[in-house]
Each structure stands twice: as structure tokens, then as C-alpha cells.
Design an enzyme around this catalytic site. Sequence first.
Site, PDB file in Angstrom:
ATOM      1  N   ASP A 171       0.865  -1.187  -0.121  1.00  0.00           N
ATOM      2  CA  ASP A 171      -0.160   0.014  -0.022  1.00  0.00           C
ATOM      3  C   ASP A 171       0.830   1.294   0.041  1.00  0.00           C
ATOM      4  OD1 ASP A 171      -1.704   1.971   0.474  1.00  0.00           O
ATOM      5  OD2 ASP A 171      -2.705   1.315   2.256  1.00  0.00           O
ATOM      6  N   GLU A 200      29.917   5.992   5.658  1.00  0.00           N
ATOM      7  CA  GLU A 200      29.875   4.563   6.052  1.00  0.00           C
ATOM      8  C   GLU A 200      29.608   3.922   4.817  1.00  0.00           C
ATOM      9  OE1 GLU A 200      26.154   3.551   8.397  1.00  0.00           O
ATOM     10  OE2 GLU A 200      25.940   5.330   8.346  1.00  0.00           O
ATOM     11  N   THR A 220      13.607   3.012   2.688  1.00  0.00           N
ATOM     12  CA  THR A 220      14.402   3.995   3.671  1.00  0.00           C
ATOM     13  C   THR A 220      15.766   4.324   2.862  1.00  0.00           C
ATOM     14  OG1 THR A 220      15.218   2.551   5.200  1.00  0.00           O
ATOM     15  CG2 THR A 220      12.983   3.637   5.430  1.00  0.00           C
ATOM     16  N   SER A 277      24.008   4.376  14.313  1.00  0.00           N
ATOM     17  CA  SER A 277      23.746   3.000  15.051  1.00  0.00           C
ATOM     18  C   SER A 277      25.139   2.342  15.475  1.00  0.00           C
ATOM     19  CB  SER A 277      23.140   2.004  13.711  1.00  0.00           C
ATOM     20  OG  SER A 277      21.818   2.380  13.384  1.00  0.00           O
ATOM     21  N   CYS A 279      26.015   6.732  11.083  1.00  0.00           N
ATOM     22  CA  CYS A 279      25.445   8.037  10.569  1.00  0.00           C
ATOM     23  C   CYS A 279      26.061   9.159  11.647  1.00  0.00           C
ATOM     24  CB  CYS A 279      23.873   8.060  10.824  1.00  0.00           C
ATOM     25  SG  CYS A 279      23.270   6.869   9.687  1.00  0.00           S
ATOM     26  N   LYS A 299       8.715  10.633  16.047  1.00  0.00           N
ATOM     27  CA  LYS A 299       8.779   9.627  17.197  1.00  0.00           C
ATOM     28  C   LYS A 299       9.800  10.399  18.070  1.00  0.00           C
ATOM     29  CE  LYS A 299       8.385   5.599  14.226  1.00  0.00           C
ATOM     30  NZ  LYS A 299       7.090   4.779  14.619  1.00  0.00           N
ATOM     31  N   HIS A 339      18.147  13.356  13.252  1.00  0.00           N
ATOM     32  CA  HIS A 339      18.936  12.472  12.353  1.00  0.00           C
ATOM     33  C   HIS A 339      17.602  11.583  11.662  1.00  0.00           C
ATOM     34  CE1 HIS A 339      20.663   9.343  10.143  1.00  0.00           C
ATOM     35  NE2 HIS A 339      20.023   8.326  10.840  1.00  0.00           N
TER      36      HIS A 339
HETATM   37  N1  CAA Z   1      -0.998   3.102   5.670  1.00  0.00           N
HETATM   38  C1  CAA Z   1      -0.302   4.019   6.222  1.00  0.00           C
HETATM   39  N2  CAA Z   1       0.548   3.521   7.572  1.00  0.00           N
HETATM   40  C2  CAA Z   1       0.886   2.310   7.471  1.00  0.00           C
HETATM   41  C3  CAA Z   1       0.437   1.313   6.448  1.00  0.00           C
HETATM   42  C4  CAA Z   1      -0.772   1.772   5.606  1.00  0.00           C
HETATM   43  N3  CAA Z   1      -1.180   1.081   4.790  1.00  0.00           N
HETATM   44  N4  CAA Z   1       1.129   0.026   6.730  1.00  0.00           N
HETATM   45  C5  CAA Z   1       1.885   0.430   7.703  1.00  0.00           C
HETATM   46  N5  CAA Z   1       1.933   1.782   8.092  1.00  0.00           N
HETATM   47  C6  CAA Z   1       2.758   2.286   9.093  1.00  0.00           C
HETATM   48  C7  CAA Z   1       3.046   1.369  10.556  1.00  0.00           C
HETATM   49  O1  CAA Z   1       1.829   1.520  11.371  1.00  0.00           O
HETATM   50  C8  CAA Z   1       4.106   1.947  11.045  1.00  0.00           C
HETATM   51  O2  CAA Z   1       3.827   3.060  11.584  1.00  0.00           O
HETATM   52  P1  CAA Z   1       4.368   3.506  13.149  1.00  0.00           P
HETATM   53  O3  CAA Z   1       5.799   3.467  13.236  1.00  0.00           O
HETATM   54  O4  CAA Z   1       3.685   4.836  13.486  1.00  0.00           O
HETATM   55  O5  CAA Z   1       3.994   2.262  13.999  1.00  0.00           O
HETATM   56  C9  CAA Z   1       4.917   2.402   9.782  1.00  0.00           C
HETATM   57  O6  CAA Z   1       4.101   2.431   8.677  1.00  0.00           O
HETATM   58  C10 CAA Z   1       6.271   1.399   9.354  1.00  0.00           C
HETATM   59  O7  CAA Z   1       5.535   0.105   9.263  1.00  0.00           O
HETATM   60  P2  CAA Z   1       6.010  -1.341   9.956  1.00  0.00           P
HETATM   61  O8  CAA Z   1       6.084  -0.834  11.448  1.00  0.00           O
HETATM   62  O9  CAA Z   1       5.131  -2.332   9.364  1.00  0.00           O
HETATM   63  O10 CAA Z   1       7.436  -1.471   9.539  1.00  0.00           O
HETATM   64  P3  CAA Z   1       8.426  -2.084   8.643  1.00  0.00           P
HETATM   65  O11 CAA Z   1       8.489  -3.511   9.024  1.00  0.00           O
HETATM   66  O12 CAA Z   1       7.884  -1.878   7.279  1.00  0.00           O
HETATM   67  O13 CAA Z   1       9.640  -1.526   8.664  1.00  0.00           O
HETATM   68  C11 CAA Z   1      11.417   0.159   9.306  1.00  0.00           C
HETATM   69  C12 CAA Z   1       9.906   0.019   8.806  1.00  0.00           C
HETATM   70  C13 CAA Z   1      11.700  -0.547  10.534  1.00  0.00           C
HETATM   71  C14 CAA Z   1      11.663   1.494   9.514  1.00  0.00           C
HETATM   72  C15 CAA Z   1      12.156  -0.281   8.217  1.00  0.00           C
HETATM   73  O14 CAA Z   1      12.112   0.445   6.883  1.00  0.00           O
HETATM   74  C16 CAA Z   1      13.795  -0.442   8.359  1.00  0.00           C
HETATM   75  O15 CAA Z   1      14.348  -1.401   8.900  1.00  0.00           O
HETATM   76  N6  CAA Z   1      14.583   0.738   7.977  1.00  0.00           N
HETATM   77  C17 CAA Z   1      15.939   0.728   8.074  1.00  0.00           C
HETATM   78  C18 CAA Z   1      16.427   1.076   9.521  1.00  0.00           C
HETATM   79  C19 CAA Z   1      15.983   2.161  10.080  1.00  0.00           C
HETATM   80  O16 CAA Z   1      15.812   3.178   9.285  1.00  0.00           O
HETATM   81  N7  CAA Z   1      15.938   2.324  11.529  1.00  0.00           N
HETATM   82  C20 CAA Z   1      15.858   3.674  12.218  1.00  0.00           C
HETATM   83  C21 CAA Z   1      16.578   3.933  13.446  1.00  0.00           C
HETATM   84  S1  CAA Z   1      18.232   3.567  13.031  1.00  0.00           S
HETATM   85  C22 CAA Z   1      19.017   5.081  12.376  1.00  0.00           C
HETATM   86  O17 CAA Z   1      18.248   5.879  12.430  1.00  0.00           O
HETATM   87  C23 CAA Z   1      20.459   4.894  11.693  1.00  0.00           C
HETATM   88  C24 CAA Z   1      20.097   4.780  10.364  1.00  0.00           C
HETATM   89  O18 CAA Z   1      20.215   5.936   9.610  1.00  0.00           O
HETATM   90  C25 CAA Z   1      19.903   3.450   9.621  1.00  0.00           C
END
Ligand code: CAA
Length: 407
Positions: A34, A84, A157, A311, A116, A247, A238
Amino acid sequence: MSKEFSEVGIEAIGLYVPKYYVSLDDLASARGIDPLKFSDGIGQKQMAVPPPDEDVVTMGASAAAEALQSVDIDQIDTLIFATESGIDQSKAAAIYVHHLLHLPRNCKSFEVKQACCGSTAALQMAMAMVAQKPTRKVLIIAADVARYGLCTAGEPTQGAGALALVISAQPRIMTLESEWGAYTEDVMDFWRPNYLDEAVVDGKFSIKVYLKALTESWAQYTEESGRSLDDHSRFCYHLPFTRMAEKAHRQLAKLNDQASAHPQQYEDSLHYNRVIGNSYTASLYIGLTSLLETSSEDLTGHRIGLFSYGSGCMAAYFSGKVLPGYRDFLRPQRMTEQFGARHRLSVTEYEAFYTHELPKDGSRYFTETYETGRFRLSGVEAHKRLYEPAQQAKHSVSSAQPAAMAG
Ligand code: CAA
């Protein structure tokens, strides 16, 4: 605190983003997801994709060239390159940039790493160097390509970009304050072993650690500075994806017993990252640039809080104050002029860029010419990367269309 130290800050900013991007609506449709999950759930619209003849060196050199437009390069005493997505285990990306930009022979040039947060470590180092000798100017380059793997949860992402800062005792954009809060903990939330081209990530855990690191860094910052949330006008976080700011800001509000967080305190910092994606070391500072260039309010004299998260993990919270006349040294038309002129890739074209590899056996290889910044990776020979100034691009992606910003 010496007078000189209190006046250290940002004299110039340069930003470079690849000329190609993927619409996250297109990616969602190709992956059977979606589109609202990407746009509303993670807060991303587009991700920047570097073509095969661009890497952190070419992106970083282009960003630095913009930052140096109004700075005498002979005054650059040190170049610190934070990344990185390094292209060599030994030789610093900074040395290639030093050559491409004809920086002075006596300019020290090296690379730093801590995910980062490497750029923020570079910033603190630069502040100390300038405080020690106020005639010094330090060029910081933060450049990265965020790669998680095709069809993974991290894929939307991804992103790429480079940001350059000139730090000096003659700041024109923002002074940097000396009180910092920092946090380090050995965690495996995101990492990339030497033998992998993509990061390994425990996504949900990484968000938890990010918020914990914010809590801890904020605690030390407030203890050191005596400042509260209300002493800040805006916040830059960040941004691995833009909803992370929501958040984080909610967390700071909760820590400070505020019933609600105010999105207007961070939302102008999100515009650029929403169409670039994650750029790791550059991400926080692209957010700061977005805030300063797109905010309709004059931010002169306002205190900006900055939270850097790398991280693994190391984090830092610090702050700065916006200087009078700062807008004269920025590029508020960037969104339309720079990002609006990018080419939209189909998902198939993006996958072809993503899977492109340079030979690893030392053979000679010429990279096809795409649209790049001022420099391009022309190829490799005998395990050496070869760079050259970019000529008129041949732009060989057949169906790539000029960007529609709403994509
Ligand atoms: N419509 C609207 N919203 C929706 C939706 C839909 N149809 N389906 C899902 N969502 C929402 C979820 O409710 C969730 O929202 P909340 O965070 O408010 O709960 C959001 O979309 C994400 O969905 P999921 O929870 O299902 O998450 P995912 O399994 O797709 O993974 C993620 C999301 C963890 C960010 C993933 O993209 C990821 O691993 N990204 C890389 C790691 C990352 O960015 N980490 C951040 C912290 S680490 C850091 O900052 C260092 C760095 O740069 C990496």
C-alpha cells in the site's frame, strides 16, 4: 569558555543530491505494498539513486564545491570526510576530493566513521580545531549511499546525498554551542560487515535504540547547559525516514512532561529528506539545511537543537544559534532548481543502477556516462578508481523523465 570558542560555527553549506530518483508510489506498486505505508507510515515520497558513475567521492566533491563557492580555499586547513559507504579500506575518500578540488598541499585530509554519527564526530573535532587556532577553517564532507537490499523492509528508506560544511571562527549561518550530550552503547541494531554491500538491520530494535540514545544524550545536554525544551525554537533529528522526527519529538516532549509535541518545531527540517531518503552521515545536516532554507519565519537568533544518531551506537545532542543575514548564504530555491530537475527512474531502471558492479579483478573498465554533479567516476584500472570532471552528460537512461515533484 574562550571568546573564540563561543564564536565557532557554520560559515558555508553545500548540498549535492544525485540526479535520479525513484518515486515511492512506483516502488510500492512494484512491491505490492500500500503506497500509504511509505508516504504516511514512514513519511517518504522519493529516494535519490546514484548512477553507476557516482559514488561518495563524486557526490562529496560536488557538495564541497558548492560550500567553497564563497570561501577562499587556501584557508582550508583540514578536510574531514565522514562516510559509512567508503570506497577503500585504507585510502581516505578525502584524498580524492582534495585532488579534485585543488585544496592546499598543507590541508590535512582524512576519513572518519561511526555510522550516521561520523559527521557529528567530525563536527566536534572541527570545533575544537578552530577553537585551538581561530584562523583555521575546516571542511567537513558527509556523503553516503543508503543500501538495504531489494525487496527488504529497509528498501523504501534508502537514499543518497552529500552535505559539506565549512566550520570556522567567522560563521555566517549558525554558531555552535559548546555544551553537548553524548551516548555510546555496544548494540547490533544496524551494521555492515566488510564483505557486504548492504546493511544488516534489526529495524524495529534500531528505532528503540535511537529513542533511548536521544533520552540519554538529552539528559547530559540539559545537565551541562541548564537549558530546557523551551529554550529551543526548532529541532533537527537524524532522519533515517522523516516519520522518525515525529517519534523523536514525541519522546522529548514526554521526557519534559509536555502533554503534546509541536510538529511545527521540526516539520521544515523534513522537506528535503522526504524526497532524498536516508543519506546516513549527511541526513541530519540536510535536515538542518532544509529547515534554514524553507522556513518562512526568519530564524535569526533562534536556538536549534540537533540530535545525531549513529547505529551501533553513538549519539549526540547539541545546539546552535542562527546568525543575522544567514539567508544570504543559503539557496532557498533548491527544492525547485536542484531537486525538481532530477530524472524519475522506473523501478526496473533503479534495479539496474542498484545491481551495477565494478570489476573486482583489476581489469580495466570504463563507466557509462550518466548525469552527475561536477565530477564522475570514469572507471577503474588496476584496482584504482579513476575520477574526472563531468562533461555534458550522455544520459543513457532511455525512459527517465524530468522530475514531477509530486511523484
Ligand atoms: N498506511 C499507513 N501507514 C501504514 C500502513 C498503511 N497501509 N502500513 C503500515 N503503516 C505504518 C505502520 O503502522 C508503521 O507506523 P508506526 O511507526 O507509527 O507504527 C509504519 O508504517 C512502518 O511500518 P511497519 O511498522 O510495518 O515497519 P516495517 O516492517 O515496514 O519497517 C522500518 C519499517 C523498521 C523503518 C524499516 O524500513 C527499516 O528497517 N528501515 C531501516 C532501519 C532504520 O531506518 N532504522 C531507524 C533507526 S536506526 C537509524 O536511525 C540509523 C540509520 O540511519 C539507519
